[in-house]
Design a protein around this motif. Structure first.
Motif, PDB file in Angstrom:
ATOM      1  N   SER A 165       1.196  -1.067   0.389  1.00  0.00           N
ATOM      2  CA  SER A 165       0.402  -0.405  -0.106  1.00  0.00           C
ATOM      3  C   SER A 165       1.035   1.001  -0.038  1.00  0.00           C
ATOM      4  CB  SER A 165      -0.861   0.083   0.985  1.00  0.00           C
ATOM      5  OG  SER A 165      -1.413   1.295   1.166  1.00  0.00           O
ATOM      6  N   TYR A 170       1.610  -7.866   4.352  1.00  0.00           N
ATOM      7  CA  TYR A 170       1.039  -6.246   4.163  1.00  0.00           C
ATOM      8  C   TYR A 170       2.198  -5.573   4.480  1.00  0.00           C
ATOM      9  CZ  TYR A 170      -1.615  -2.057   4.259  1.00  0.00           C
ATOM     10  OH  TYR A 170      -1.867  -0.602   4.042  1.00  0.00           O
ATOM     11  N   GLN A 187       2.945  -1.050   3.840  1.00  0.00           N
ATOM     12  CA  GLN A 187       2.640   0.177   4.107  1.00  0.00           C
ATOM     13  C   GLN A 187       3.259   1.072   3.939  1.00  0.00           C
ATOM     14  OE1 GLN A 187      -0.381   1.451   7.033  1.00  0.00           O
ATOM     15  NE2 GLN A 187      -1.518   2.404   5.675  1.00  0.00           N
ATOM     16  N   ASP A 243      -5.524   5.766   9.932  1.00  0.00           N
ATOM     17  CA  ASP A 243      -5.978   4.640   9.208  1.00  0.00           C
ATOM     18  C   ASP A 243      -6.064   2.802   9.832  1.00  0.00           C
ATOM     19  OD1 ASP A 243      -4.879   2.457   6.361  1.00  0.00           O
ATOM     20  OD2 ASP A 243      -3.540   1.339   8.246  1.00  0.00           O
ATOM     21  N   THR A 294       3.037  -8.026   8.573  1.00  0.00           N
ATOM     22  CA  THR A 294       2.696  -6.536   8.396  1.00  0.00           C
ATOM     23  C   THR A 294       4.158  -5.703   8.800  1.00  0.00           C
ATOM     24  OG1 THR A 294       1.541  -5.664  10.366  1.00  0.00           O
ATOM     25  CG2 THR A 294       0.109  -6.289   9.207  1.00  0.00           C
ATOM     26  N   MET A 310       5.380  -1.420   8.295  1.00  0.00           N
ATOM     27  CA  MET A 310       4.562  -0.396   8.506  1.00  0.00           C
ATOM     28  C   MET A 310       5.490   0.749   7.736  1.00  0.00           C
ATOM     29  SD  MET A 310       3.612   2.742  10.174  1.00  0.00           S
ATOM     30  CE  MET A 310       3.720   2.330  11.279  1.00  0.00           C
TER      31      MET A 310
END
Length: 172
Positions: free
Chosen positions: A57, A85, A87, A100, A114, A116
């Motif tokens: 993302s 994932y 981000q 978010d 994830t 980030m």
């Protein structure tokens, strides 16, 4: 707020036993003329049983220095599925408020990882809520915030271990 402002969104369906070799990019393009705009991107991902997918993302800002982005991503990770994932929220201006919401449910023998990264902004808030509803589900939440001056970055996490023998790790 995101759901009440929701008009259109993105739904990604990964069929059972599908292994995607290349990552799927979720590109959020912001082009706001008003200095007080509200954008509410909403995405849903369903990873079928024994599927494997990597999602990336990214924020891309064409115009807009001060606005509120109130995004939502929901992921359903079915039995034996593996989701990664990433981000990147590094390319937003200092006047942006970025909220978010990340929601996920994980079934038996599934994994979710994830990562980030953010440089912060007027306020950046990542809110993770993950339910491990199947036995042996494994969750890994990672993030890095490289804030300077008056920029802010906040992370809120709620992991609900509903099944036995699940594992969750957090590194922020």
């Amino acid at each position: 707020l995101n759901l009440s402002m929701h008009r259109d969104g993105l739904f990604i369906y990964i069929p059972p036993k599908t292994v995607l070799e290349a990552p799927v990019q979720l590109l959020h393009i912001t082009d706001v003329k008003s200095s007080h705009a509200l954008v509410s991107p909403r995405s849903q991902v369903f990873a079928g049983a024994n599927a494997e997918v990597a999602l990336v993302s990214t924020q891309a800002v064409i115009s807009g220095e001060t606005y509120l982005s109130n995004g939502s991503l929901e992921i359903a990770v079915e039995e034996g599925a593996h989701v990664h994932y990433t981000q990147n929220a590094c390319d937003v201006s200092n006047g942006v408020w970025l909220f978010d919401a990340f929601r996920a449910t994980m079934k038996r023998n599934s994994t979710l990882k994830t990562v980030m990264a953010t440089e912060g902004s007027a306020s950046v808030r990542h809110d993770y809520r993950v339910a491990l509803i199947g036995e042996n589900a494994e969750l890994e939440l990672n993030g890095v915030a490289m804030v300077q001056q008056n920029n802010e970055s906040h992370v809120h996490v709620l992991v609900d271990h509903q099944a036995p023998n699940c594992r969750s790790l957090q590194l922020f």
